[in-house]
Design an enzyme around this catalytic site. Structure first.
Site, mmCIF file in Angstrom:
data_model
loop_
_atom_site.group_PDB
_atom_site.id
_atom_site.type_symbol
_atom_site.label_atom_id
_atom_site.label_comp_id
_atom_site.label_asym_id
_atom_site.label_seq_id
_atom_site.Cartn_x
_atom_site.Cartn_y
_atom_site.Cartn_z
ATOM 1 N N CYS A 1 35.607 46.699 34.413
ATOM 2 C CA CYS A 1 36.171 45.263 34.099
ATOM 3 C C CYS A 1 34.849 44.777 33.088
ATOM 4 C CB CYS A 1 36.247 44.795 35.860
ATOM 5 S SG CYS A 1 36.895 42.939 35.531
ATOM 6 N N HIS B 1 39.775 46.925 40.025
ATOM 7 C CA HIS B 1 38.572 47.591 40.932
ATOM 8 C C HIS B 1 39.549 47.720 41.933
ATOM 9 C CE1 HIS B 1 35.601 45.077 39.383
ATOM 10 N NE2 HIS B 1 36.674 43.965 39.440
#
Length: 485
Positions: free
Chosen positions: A331, A428
């Site tokens: 991310c 994630h």
């Protein structure tokens, strides 16, 4: 009438989230429809819900413990700190805006109806609602307009159980002192207390219980001994993960502790691996010689990238890469690995473009369109299944995107460098996939493991439920919950 009870703490991090998760599993095993609820949470470790929004990861774990789908209504207000004085505000799973603390304080009253709406929707379909407070009701300077503790309990008509942490010391003073500073109406709402994290012989605190009950008039619901396996549950605070194995026999994964680290649940499965030494690199420390450097998610990528450079970690990472070391960015960490990060609208602060670490040939443009979605796919190279979620602002593109790390429903996701040593992704949670995690760790030299991560989390929740049942007066807790209006 749906039963409900609110667990408030004498301070932050007294173990309320774990207590609620354990009770949720315990009562669900008794056949009750249990729903967790936290009116306001402050955490950058968020989860994507089944209905496609954001809540605190603790509430997602509690929903799992209860055996119910996670919902944005379980945590209708989520504050995600972006600086020392401001935070992104998520309301019922969606980005509401960015506010400084003073502005948020003045606008809490307009959020209360939405919080109550979320609570009532959940309570209508539940046998019992386990509500978790935030911080402490003793913060009476925050009582006006409160939606996190006594303000919410008053609005809904909830009894309160106060949780004290004996491990940090001063538990008698913290419980008695909380009663002393609360206004009478709030004080009368407290129906009992419990002591958490007792080390050693529980009976040694019998005199302490007598003193607390004598000074407050509240009944004791029990003393919960230290439960070391709580460290195997997904952590809400990054420091709960902090440990290394000093024998040096494990594969070393170094993680720089960025000030605004976010969605670090990626580290939970790695921390449980017996062949991995997870090293959380604190400010002021150099990144050690490692098998992998992992750059985690960030709530404020540009600011954390500047901090990384201030610490000299960019130099350490480049040296690690020159030695043939592996680097992974997830991310915000993925964005940092690229050539540039542009913020034309000033989403994270001053508008402009900053140079990235240049380890991946990608460029990122931040925008106001926030992605919150579940992901299910496989690794491009191995074909091994992965799943997880995305929570991010911005889009990344460049030639290394032609070598995606993952393949999802929409095609390639993430990027891999030409030599395969650097890779990044917006997804994630991918390390929770056992076969993928084992294959990945083997590629950086970790010893094989039979860890079944998801099964272990559920097994720990069951053992936590057993632990609470043995040490708490569950019958009295249910009687208290039955008094909710």
């Amino acid at each position: 009438m749906t039963a409900a009870v609110m667990f408030q703490g004498t301070g932050s991090n007294v173990g309320k989230s774990t207590i609620v998760a354990g009770l949720a599993r315990l009562l669900a095993r008794r056949g009750m429809k249990v729903v967790p609820f936290k009116p306001q949470n402050m955490s950058n470790n968020a989860a994507v819900t089944v209905d496609g929004g954001e809540i605190g990861r603790a509430q997602a774990l509690q929903a799992r413990a209860a055996g119910v789908p996670s919902s944005v209504h379980m945590n209708p207000v989520l504050l995600k700190p972006e600086s020392e004085i401001g935070a992104q505000v998520i309301v019922q799973g969606r980005r509401f805006g960015t506010m400084r603390a003073r502005e948020y304080g003045s606008r809490k009253a307009e959020l209360l109806p939405l919080v109550l709406e979320s609570y009532r929707r959940l309570a209508a379909e539940a046998d019992i609602v386990l509500v978790e407070g935030a911080g402490s009701p003793a913060e009476i300077n925050l009582r006006a307009g409160d939606i996190a503790n006594m303000g919410f309990a008053e609005a809904v008509g909830l009894p309160v159980i106060l949780v004290g942490d004996i491990d940090r010391g001063g538990v008698i003073a913290s419980l008695v002192g909380t009663r002393a500073v609360l206004p009478r109406a709030d004080r009368d709402r407290i129906a009992g207390y419990m002591i958490n994290r007792m080390r050693g012989d529980v009976s040694l605190f019998d005199a302490g219980l007598t003193a607390i009950t004598g000074a407050t008039g509240w009944p004791s619901l029990g003393v919960v001994p230290w439960f070391p396996e709580a460290g195997k549950l997904p952590a809400e605070d990054i420091l709960d993960l902090g440990r290394t194995r000093p024998d040096g026999k494990g594969c070393i994964i170094a993680v720089p502790l960025l000030p605004r680290i976010a969605n670090f649940d990626d580290l939970d499965p790695l921390a449980q691996e017996p062949g991995v030494e997870l090293v959380l690199v604190k400010p002021g420390e150099p990144i050690p010689v490692a098998d992998l450097v992992l750059l985690p998610g960030s709530k404020s990528t540009i600011a954390d990238l500047a901090f990384l450079r201030t610490e000299g970690w960019d130099i350490d990472i480049r040296a690690h890469h020159r030695r043939g070391g592996r680097v992974v960015g997830l991310c915000g960490g993925y964005q940092m690995l690229g050539r540039s990060i542009a913020d034309p609208d000033g989403i994270e602060g001053t508008a402009g473009t900053v140079e990235g670490l240049g380890l991946l040939a990608i460029d990122t443009v931040l925008g106001d369109d926030k992605t919150t979605t579940a992901f299910s796919g496989h690794e491009a190279a191995s074909g091994l299944a992965v799943s997880g979620y995305e929570i991010h602002l911005g889009r990344s593109d460049g030639v290394d995107r032609q070598r995606p790390w993952l393949i999802g429903p929409g095609g390639g996701e993430g990027a891999v460098s030409p030599d395969g040593h650097v890779r990044g992704s917006y997804v994630h949670g991918l390390f929770a996939a056992d076969a993928f995690r084992r294959d990945f760790l083997a590629s950086i030299g970790a010893a094989p493991s039979e860890l079944d991560y998801e099964a272990e989390v559920d097994a720990v929740l069951d053992r936590l439920a057993d632990h609470l049942e043995a040490h708490l007066d569950i019958g009295l807790i249910l009687k208290i919950a039955a008094t909710a209006r």
